[in-house]
Design a protein around this motif. Structure first.
Motif, PDB file in Angstrom:
ATOM      1  N   GLY A 114     -35.899  14.348 -22.272  1.00  0.00           N
ATOM      2  CA  GLY A 114     -36.927  14.311 -21.247  1.00  0.00           C
ATOM      3  C   GLY A 114     -36.481  13.514 -20.038  1.00  0.00           C
ATOM      4  O   GLY A 114     -35.825  12.482 -20.166  1.00  0.00           O
ATOM      5  N   PHE A 115     -36.837  13.987 -18.830  1.00  0.00           N
ATOM      6  CA  PHE A 115     -36.376  13.339 -17.597  1.00  0.00           C
ATOM      7  C   PHE A 115     -37.489  12.556 -16.920  1.00  0.00           C
ATOM      8  O   PHE A 115     -38.628  13.018 -16.808  1.00  0.00           O
ATOM      9  N   SER A 116     -37.126  11.369 -16.443  1.00  0.00           N
ATOM     10  CA  SER A 116     -37.984  10.598 -15.557  1.00  0.00           C
ATOM     11  C   SER A 116     -37.093   9.923 -14.531  1.00  0.00           C
ATOM     12  O   SER A 116     -36.002   9.446 -14.866  1.00  0.00           O
ATOM     13  N   SER A 121     -31.936   3.978 -16.008  1.00  0.00           N
ATOM     14  CA  SER A 121     -30.877   4.989 -16.006  1.00  0.00           C
ATOM     15  C   SER A 121     -30.885   5.837 -14.742  1.00  0.00           C
ATOM     16  O   SER A 121     -29.868   6.429 -14.383  1.00  0.00           O
ATOM     17  N   SER A 122     -32.018   5.902 -14.054  1.00  0.00           N
ATOM     18  CA  SER A 122     -32.127   6.670 -12.808  1.00  0.00           C
ATOM     19  C   SER A 122     -32.209   5.773 -11.583  1.00  0.00           C
ATOM     20  O   SER A 122     -32.617   6.216 -10.504  1.00  0.00           O
ATOM     21  N   GLY A 123     -31.860   4.492 -11.776  1.00  0.00           N
ATOM     22  CA  GLY A 123     -31.881   3.567 -10.643  1.00  0.00           C
ATOM     23  C   GLY A 123     -33.271   3.230 -10.171  1.00  0.00           C
ATOM     24  O   GLY A 123     -33.472   2.907  -8.997  1.00  0.00           O
ATOM     25  N   ASP A 131     -28.325  13.579  -9.083  1.00  0.00           N
ATOM     26  CA  ASP A 131     -27.364  12.524  -9.392  1.00  0.00           C
ATOM     27  C   ASP A 131     -27.727  11.819 -10.695  1.00  0.00           C
ATOM     28  O   ASP A 131     -26.849  11.471 -11.498  1.00  0.00           O
ATOM     29  N   ALA A 132     -29.023  11.602 -10.911  1.00  0.00           N
ATOM     30  CA  ALA A 132     -29.479  10.950 -12.139  1.00  0.00           C
ATOM     31  C   ALA A 132     -29.170  11.827 -13.357  1.00  0.00           C
ATOM     32  O   ALA A 132     -28.773  11.325 -14.415  1.00  0.00           O
ATOM     33  N   ILE A 133     -29.349  13.116 -13.211  1.00  0.00           N
ATOM     34  CA  ILE A 133     -29.039  14.048 -14.307  1.00  0.00           C
ATOM     35  C   ILE A 133     -27.549  14.035 -14.606  1.00  0.00           C
ATOM     36  O   ILE A 133     -27.129  13.979 -15.767  1.00  0.00           O
ATOM     37  N   GLU A 134     -26.729  14.072 -13.547  1.00  0.00           N
ATOM     38  CA  GLU A 134     -25.278  14.069 -13.735  1.00  0.00           C
ATOM     39  C   GLU A 134     -24.825  12.792 -14.444  1.00  0.00           C
ATOM     40  O   GLU A 134     -24.019  12.839 -15.384  1.00  0.00           O
ATOM     41  N   GLN A 138     -23.389  11.928 -18.783  1.00  0.00           N
ATOM     42  CA  GLN A 138     -22.090  11.328 -19.053  1.00  0.00           C
ATOM     43  C   GLN A 138     -22.157  10.262 -20.152  1.00  0.00           C
ATOM     44  O   GLN A 138     -21.117   9.686 -20.509  1.00  0.00           O
ATOM     45  N   THR A 139     -23.339  10.011 -20.680  1.00  0.00           N
ATOM     46  CA  THR A 139     -23.450   8.995 -21.721  1.00  0.00           C
ATOM     47  C   THR A 139     -22.705   9.440 -22.984  1.00  0.00           C
ATOM     48  O   THR A 139     -22.633  10.626 -23.307  1.00  0.00           O
ATOM     49  N   LEU A 140     -22.167   8.461 -23.706  1.00  0.00           N
ATOM     50  CA  LEU A 140     -21.357   8.734 -24.888  1.00  0.00           C
ATOM     51  C   LEU A 140     -22.211   9.078 -26.099  1.00  0.00           C
ATOM     52  O   LEU A 140     -23.278   8.489 -26.306  1.00  0.00           O
ATOM     53  N   VAL A 141     -21.706   9.997 -26.898  1.00  0.00           N
ATOM     54  CA  VAL A 141     -22.297  10.291 -28.202  1.00  0.00           C
ATOM     55  C   VAL A 141     -21.177  10.156 -29.233  1.00  0.00           C
ATOM     56  O   VAL A 141     -20.217  10.923 -29.229  1.00  0.00           O
ATOM     57  N   ILE A 142     -21.303   9.139 -30.084  1.00  0.00           N
ATOM     58  CA  ILE A 142     -20.298   8.873 -31.114  1.00  0.00           C
ATOM     59  C   ILE A 142     -20.963   9.018 -32.472  1.00  0.00           C
ATOM     60  O   ILE A 142     -21.975   8.367 -32.755  1.00  0.00           O
ATOM     61  N   CYS A 143     -20.410   9.876 -33.292  1.00  0.00           N
ATOM     62  CA  CYS A 143     -20.998  10.182 -34.600  1.00  0.00           C
ATOM     63  C   CYS A 143     -20.337   9.348 -35.695  1.00  0.00           C
ATOM     64  O   CYS A 143     -19.106   9.346 -35.816  1.00  0.00           O
TER      65      CYS A 143
END
Length: 253
Positions: A114-116, A121-123, A131-134, A138-143
């Motif tokens: 969900g976006f806000s 995270s969106s400044g 820009d906020a979506i981009e 880029q956040t990391l997902v480590i399993c």
């Protein structure tokens, strides 16, 4: 700000678990040469407000804050990333389907996060939506692989688009194999299989180690991202070393 190694590019990266709820811990660690910290919301008492303060401390000193999340619900992942986490370390990923679900919850495009425009995270609204979506994507997902099933499915998990690394959880991995020794030969073999899967998929191979000696040993077989010890362990060890070495002082008692 200090330059930090890039986990996604598989540069040698060193971090530490933070298990103490004081944000000053993260702030102090941010002044060191560590590349990241992992706030352990799975095994330590962190609520959303406490996590928020650790994110501020990380931003203040320029150290990326990854959160080991307590569950994989959409609300948990969205909350952590909205606070400004550099990524999520996801426990108990046993197959590619689970990995795909986690990635979708961590992504705006081709996902369902969900976006806000209002959170950190969106400044706080200072960024354009695009820009906020981009940046968010880029956040990391480590399993984290910590079961016999996860070892079997490791290559498929690592090959899931959006997965940036496999993290070896030796303790639970040993337990899933009916063992209570993280250094048992069967556990070491499983670790090697996970490392090979990460290499084949071109993602980071990561793990927790208690000390530098074990880090050096696993570095030789392909680990490029280490979480070495924890704030609690280092505090206890340093204090115990001081207390044990203070023989001259004790003689004055």
């Amino acid at each position: 700000m200090k330059p930090r190694a890039n986990i996604r590019q598989r540069q040698l990266s060193l971090g530490i678990f933070v298990k103490t709820d004081s944000p000053q811990i993260t702030e102090v660690l941010g002044t060191t040469d560590l590349d990241f910290v992992v706030v352990d919301a799975e095994h330590a008492p962190f609520d959303r407000l406490t996590l928020d303060r650790h994110m501020m401390a990380g931003r203040a000193t320029g150290i990326p804050v990854i959160v080991r999340i307590p569950d994989t619900s959409a609300a948990t992942i969205q909350s952590v990333l909205d606070l400004g986490a550099a990524g999520v370390l996801v426990p108990h990923v046993d197959n590619a389907e689970q990995a795909r679900e986690v990635v979708a919850r961590a992504r705006y495009r081709n996902g369902n996060r969900g976006f806000s425009i209002s959170p950190r995270s969106s400044g706080y609204g200072a960024q354009r939506m695009a820009d906020a979506i981009e940046a968010g994507d880029q956040t990391l997902v480590i399993c984290q692989i910590e079961s016999a099933d996860g070892v079997t499915e490791a290559l498929d998990i690592a090959s899931t688009p959006g997965v940036d690394g496999l993290f070896i959880g030796r303790a639970d991995l040993a337990l899933s194999m009916g063992l209570d020794d993280i250094r048992a030969p069967a556990v070491s073999e499983a670790c090697s299989r996970i490392i090979e899967a990460a290499k084949t998929a071109g993602v980071s191979a990561a793990m927790f180690v208690p000390n530098e000696a074990e880090a050096l040993a696993f570095r030789k077989i392909g680990i490029d991202c280490f979480v070495v010890s924890s704030d609690q362990s280092l505090l206890r060890q340093a204090t115990q070393q001081f207390a044990a070495a203070s023989t001259a002082l004790r003689k004055t008692a």
